[in-house]
Design a protein around this motif. Sequence first.
Motif, PDB file in Angstrom:
ATOM      1  N   LEU A 242       0.838  -1.206   0.000  1.00 27.31           N
ATOM      2  CA  LEU A 242       0.000   0.000   0.000  1.00 27.31           C
ATOM      3  C   LEU A 242       0.875   1.258   0.000  1.00 27.31           C
ATOM      4  CD1 LEU A 242      -2.777   1.309   0.083  1.00 27.31           C
ATOM      5  CD2 LEU A 242      -2.774   1.023   2.577  1.00 27.31           C
ATOM      6  N   ALA A 243       1.947   1.229   0.775  1.00 24.58           N
ATOM      7  CA  ALA A 243       2.855   2.384   0.802  1.00 24.58           C
ATOM      8  C   ALA A 243       3.461   2.638  -0.571  1.00 24.58           C
ATOM      9  CB  ALA A 243       3.955   2.136   1.831  1.00 24.58           C
ATOM     10  N   LEU A 244       3.876   1.562  -1.238  1.00 24.26           N
ATOM     11  CA  LEU A 244       4.467   1.704  -2.571  1.00 24.26           C
ATOM     12  C   LEU A 244       3.478   2.330  -3.552  1.00 24.26           C
ATOM     13  CD1 LEU A 244       6.627   1.107  -4.718  1.00 24.26           C
ATOM     14  CD2 LEU A 244       5.741  -1.241  -4.846  1.00 24.26           C
ATOM     15  N   MET A 245       2.235   1.869  -3.506  1.00 24.71           N
ATOM     16  CA  MET A 245       1.228   2.432  -4.402  1.00 24.71           C
ATOM     17  C   MET A 245       0.984   3.911  -4.095  1.00 24.71           C
ATOM     18  SD  MET A 245      -1.659  -0.542  -4.580  1.00 24.71           S
ATOM     19  CE  MET A 245      -1.353  -2.164  -5.280  1.00 24.71           C
ATOM     20  N   LEU A 246       0.850   4.232  -2.826  1.00 20.91           N
ATOM     21  CA  LEU A 246       0.552   5.621  -2.450  1.00 20.91           C
ATOM     22  C   LEU A 246       1.695   6.550  -2.843  1.00 20.91           C
ATOM     23  CD1 LEU A 246      -1.031   4.980   1.070  1.00 20.91           C
ATOM     24  CD2 LEU A 246      -2.213   5.871  -0.947  1.00 20.91           C
ATOM     25  N   LEU A 247       2.923   6.129  -2.581  1.00 26.02           N
ATOM     26  CA  LEU A 247       4.073   6.983  -2.899  1.00 26.02           C
ATOM     27  C   LEU A 247       4.228   7.164  -4.409  1.00 26.02           C
ATOM     28  CD1 LEU A 247       6.499   5.514  -0.227  1.00 26.02           C
ATOM     29  CD2 LEU A 247       5.744   7.898  -0.350  1.00 26.02           C
ATOM     30  N   THR A 248       3.890   6.128  -5.156  1.00 23.36           N
ATOM     31  CA  THR A 248       3.977   6.227  -6.617  1.00 23.36           C
ATOM     32  C   THR A 248       2.840   7.079  -7.170  1.00 23.36           C
ATOM     33  OG1 THR A 248       4.936   4.015  -6.651  1.00 23.36           O
ATOM     34  CG2 THR A 248       4.144   4.891  -8.743  1.00 23.36           C
ATOM     35  N   GLN A 249       1.624   6.821  -6.675  1.00 23.62           N
ATOM     36  CA  GLN A 249       0.475   7.573  -7.158  1.00 23.62           C
ATOM     37  C   GLN A 249       0.563   9.045  -6.770  1.00 23.62           C
ATOM     38  OE1 GLN A 249      -1.574   6.477  -9.234  1.00 23.62           O
ATOM     39  NE2 GLN A 249      -3.198   8.020  -9.268  1.00 23.62           N
ATOM     40  N   ALA A 250       1.244   9.353  -5.686  1.00 18.74           N
ATOM     41  CA  ALA A 250       1.395  10.743  -5.243  1.00 18.74           C
ATOM     42  C   ALA A 250       2.058  11.602  -6.315  1.00 18.74           C
ATOM     43  CB  ALA A 250       2.209  10.794  -3.948  1.00 18.74           C
ATOM     44  N   ARG A 251       2.843  10.967  -7.192  1.00 17.54           N
ATOM     45  CA  ARG A 251       3.566  11.706  -8.231  1.00 17.54           C
ATOM     46  C   ARG A 251       2.799  11.769  -9.546  1.00 17.54           C
ATOM     47  NH1 ARG A 251       8.251   8.261  -6.453  1.00 17.54           N
ATOM     48  NH2 ARG A 251       8.061   7.113  -8.418  1.00 17.54           N
ATOM     49  N   ALA A 252       1.610  11.182  -9.586  1.00 13.19           N
ATOM     50  CA  ALA A 252       0.910  10.985 -10.863  1.00 13.19           C
ATOM     51  C   ALA A 252       0.645  12.291 -11.604  1.00 13.19           C
ATOM     52  CB  ALA A 252      -0.393  10.229 -10.632  1.00 13.19           C
ATOM     53  N   SER A 253       0.128  13.304 -10.915  1.00 15.71           N
ATOM     54  CA  SER A 253      -0.235  14.539 -11.611  1.00 15.71           C
ATOM     55  C   SER A 253       0.996  15.274 -12.131  1.00 15.71           C
ATOM     56  CB  SER A 253      -1.041  15.453 -10.689  1.00 15.71           C
ATOM     57  OG  SER A 253      -0.266  15.831  -9.579  1.00 15.71           O
ATOM     58  N   ALA A 254       2.111  15.175 -11.421  1.00 14.19           N
ATOM     59  CA  ALA A 254       3.340  15.849 -11.858  1.00 14.19           C
ATOM     60  C   ALA A 254       4.019  15.109 -12.996  1.00 14.19           C
ATOM     61  CB  ALA A 254       4.309  15.979 -10.682  1.00 14.19           C
ATOM     62  N   ARG A 255       3.575  13.896 -13.244  1.00 20.74           N
ATOM     63  CA  ARG A 255       4.206  13.056 -14.268  1.00 20.74           C
ATOM     64  C   ARG A 255       3.666  13.341 -15.653  1.00 20.74           C
ATOM     65  NH1 ARG A 255       3.244   7.432 -15.461  1.00 20.74           N
ATOM     66  NH2 ARG A 255       5.155   6.435 -16.200  1.00 20.74           N
ATOM     67  N   VAL A 256       2.608  14.145 -15.723  1.00 22.77           N
ATOM     68  CA  VAL A 256       1.981  14.448 -17.010  1.00 22.77           C
ATOM     69  C   VAL A 256       1.952  15.959 -17.222  1.00 22.77           C
ATOM     70  CG1 VAL A 256      -0.037  14.111 -18.460  1.00 22.77           C
ATOM     71  CG2 VAL A 256       0.506  12.433 -16.703  1.00 22.77           C
ATOM     72  N   ALA A 257       2.464  16.414 -18.353  1.00 27.18           N
ATOM     73  CA  ALA A 257       2.427  17.846 -18.677  1.00 27.18           C
ATOM     74  C   ALA A 257       1.018  18.229 -19.130  1.00 27.18           C
ATOM     75  CB  ALA A 257       3.437  18.138 -19.776  1.00 27.18           C
ATOM     76  N   ALA A 258       0.785  19.520 -19.265  1.00 29.91           N
ATOM     77  CA  ALA A 258      -0.537  20.014 -19.650  1.00 29.91           C
ATOM     78  C   ALA A 258      -0.981  19.458 -21.006  1.00 29.91           C
ATOM     79  CB  ALA A 258      -0.530  21.537 -19.685  1.00 29.91           C
ATOM     80  N   ASP A 259      -0.011  19.189 -21.892  1.00 28.33           N
ATOM     81  CA  ASP A 259      -0.352  18.645 -23.209  1.00 28.33           C
ATOM     82  C   ASP A 259      -0.380  17.123 -23.240  1.00 28.33           C
ATOM     83  OD1 ASP A 259       2.292  18.096 -22.920  1.00 28.33           O
ATOM     84  OD2 ASP A 259       2.950  19.048 -24.787  1.00 28.33           O
ATOM     85  N   GLY A 260      -0.298  16.507 -22.054  1.00 27.35           N
ATOM     86  CA  GLY A 260      -0.339  15.053 -21.986  1.00 27.35           C
ATOM     87  C   GLY A 260       1.002  14.377 -22.116  1.00 27.35           C
ATOM     88  N   ALA A 261       2.058  15.153 -22.250  1.00 28.68           N
ATOM     89  CA  ALA A 261       3.387  14.573 -22.441  1.00 28.68           C
ATOM     90  C   ALA A 261       3.927  14.016 -21.125  1.00 28.68           C
ATOM     91  CB  ALA A 261       4.347  15.628 -22.985  1.00 28.68           C
ATOM     92  N   LEU A 262       4.780  13.015 -21.266  1.00 31.09           N
ATOM     93  CA  LEU A 262       5.434  12.402 -20.116  1.00 31.09           C
ATOM     94  C   LEU A 262       6.496  13.338 -19.543  1.00 31.09           C
ATOM     95  CD1 LEU A 262       6.319   9.952 -18.325  1.00 31.09           C
ATOM     96  CD2 LEU A 262       7.799   9.265 -20.234  1.00 31.09           C
ATOM     97  N   VAL A 263       6.489  13.488 -18.215  1.00 29.50           N
ATOM     98  CA  VAL A 263       7.518  14.268 -17.531  1.00 29.50           C
ATOM     99  C   VAL A 263       8.326  13.295 -16.673  1.00 29.50           C
ATOM    100  CG1 VAL A 263       8.011  16.161 -15.954  1.00 29.50           C
ATOM    101  CG2 VAL A 263       5.981  16.263 -17.433  1.00 29.50           C
ATOM    102  N   PRO A 264       9.612  13.079 -16.978  1.00 32.70           N
ATOM    103  CA  PRO A 264      10.401  12.124 -16.191  1.00 32.70           C
ATOM    104  C   PRO A 264      10.598  12.604 -14.753  1.00 32.70           C
ATOM    105  CG  PRO A 264      11.792  13.305 -17.757  1.00 32.70           C
ATOM    106  CD  PRO A 264      10.387  13.674 -18.084  1.00 32.70           C
ATOM    107  N   LEU A 265      10.918  11.673 -13.884  1.00 36.88           N
ATOM    108  CA  LEU A 265      11.010  11.964 -12.448  1.00 36.88           C
ATOM    109  C   LEU A 265      11.942  13.132 -12.144  1.00 36.88           C
ATOM    110  CD1 LEU A 265      10.400  11.175  -9.499  1.00 36.88           C
ATOM    111  CD2 LEU A 265      12.268   9.506  -9.648  1.00 36.88           C
TER     112      LEU A 265
END
Length: 423
Positions: A242-265
């Motif tokens: 559960l911790a792994l999922m939460l910590l990964t999902q916490a970054r979800a919105s920052a991982r996508v640019a406004a145009d839908g492009a992938l933003v690396p970590l």
Amino acid sequence: MILRDDGRIEGLLRELAPRALGALVRRYHDFDDAEDALQEALLQAAEQWPADGIPDNPYGWLVAVASRRLVDAWRSDSARRRRETNVLISEQPLAAEPAEPESVEVDDSLELFLLCCHPALTRPSQLALTLRAVAGLTTAEIARALLVPEGTVAQRISRAKARIRAAGARFGEPTDDLGGRVATVAAVLYLIFTEGHTASSGDALHRVDLALEAIQLTRLLRARSSSEPALADYRSEIDGLLALMLLTQARASARVAADGALVPLAEQDRSRWDPGATAEGIELVTDALVSGVRGEQVLGPYQVQAAIAAVHAEAPTADATDWPQILGLYDVLAELAPGPMVTLNRIVAVAMVRGERAALLELDVAAAAPALAGHHRVHAVRAHLLERIGERAAAAAEFREAARGTLSLPEQRYLTGRAAALN
């Protein structure tokens, strides 16, 4: 298979499917036929709801339509006529009125997971059947997640259904090999989450419904493990998952640019990371690791992966990341749960600690393994390493090769863009 639409209906069907299948299996005791009937109901819904609107009780609609399909199939099958008479008419009066919607909605998702993880099945068959029947992933999606051919997955699913029928498995709380089943359920939930966090195909980087569903089901699994003495040894690993999922999902919105492009970590705006999910994830993994230090629990791969995610989460900037600690954790993970993706991710950590050339040597060895041979992520990692040491032309070629290998359109655009920038 759930048909694609504007996303709303698909998400709703995916959310309701496990509960509807659970209700059907609980009522009719035949997993195989119930799953087939539900698939037909899902297809009808995907065709009918966009035109007619979503019914007031979509869950009841699915159960009623699937029940009608199930009864019709049994009635047309002379070999099953006796069972239809004995079971459906005499013992299950609700089946005689399939048009009536289910009035009481019960979340049987976890029980359904446990049924799919029956000990009569091999571990690969448990994974394939659960991903197909409960998570609703296609055969192709499962094949990509498990790094095996589609034909192999189809055979595993077919054999798993036959074995479940032959074993006479019943719906309900299992009593045999509960720990083993839970371990497989955890593995399936992580695969579902991974597909949700990084869709293996299509035009969207994420499948948010899948990721959130996996988190919700993991919370159910955690609640079950907390109250079930037979699962005491698995609690820290479920907390770690559960911790792994939460910590990964916490970054979800920052991982996508406004145009839908992938933003690396390394390029993400960390102020956009979800602080609530991050805090909960860090607290969970910290408590789990403390239990391990005290000797109360055994260290497992989900705890280690969550610890790695926590190290990233605690770094105020990408440059401040504690890569030596991450490499040490990957060394532990490689001992606990070796695998092709663990190998690739560890090589990235090697590059950050020992340098890109050392990492490239390890990558050449890893790339020869059958599971990674020709995999687009091998080319992507090599491209990044070559770029960091200034070999721009070679890096561009590797980015292009990686782009050709992925079925994810956002990832493809990202890789193509990186190649173009190097020309």
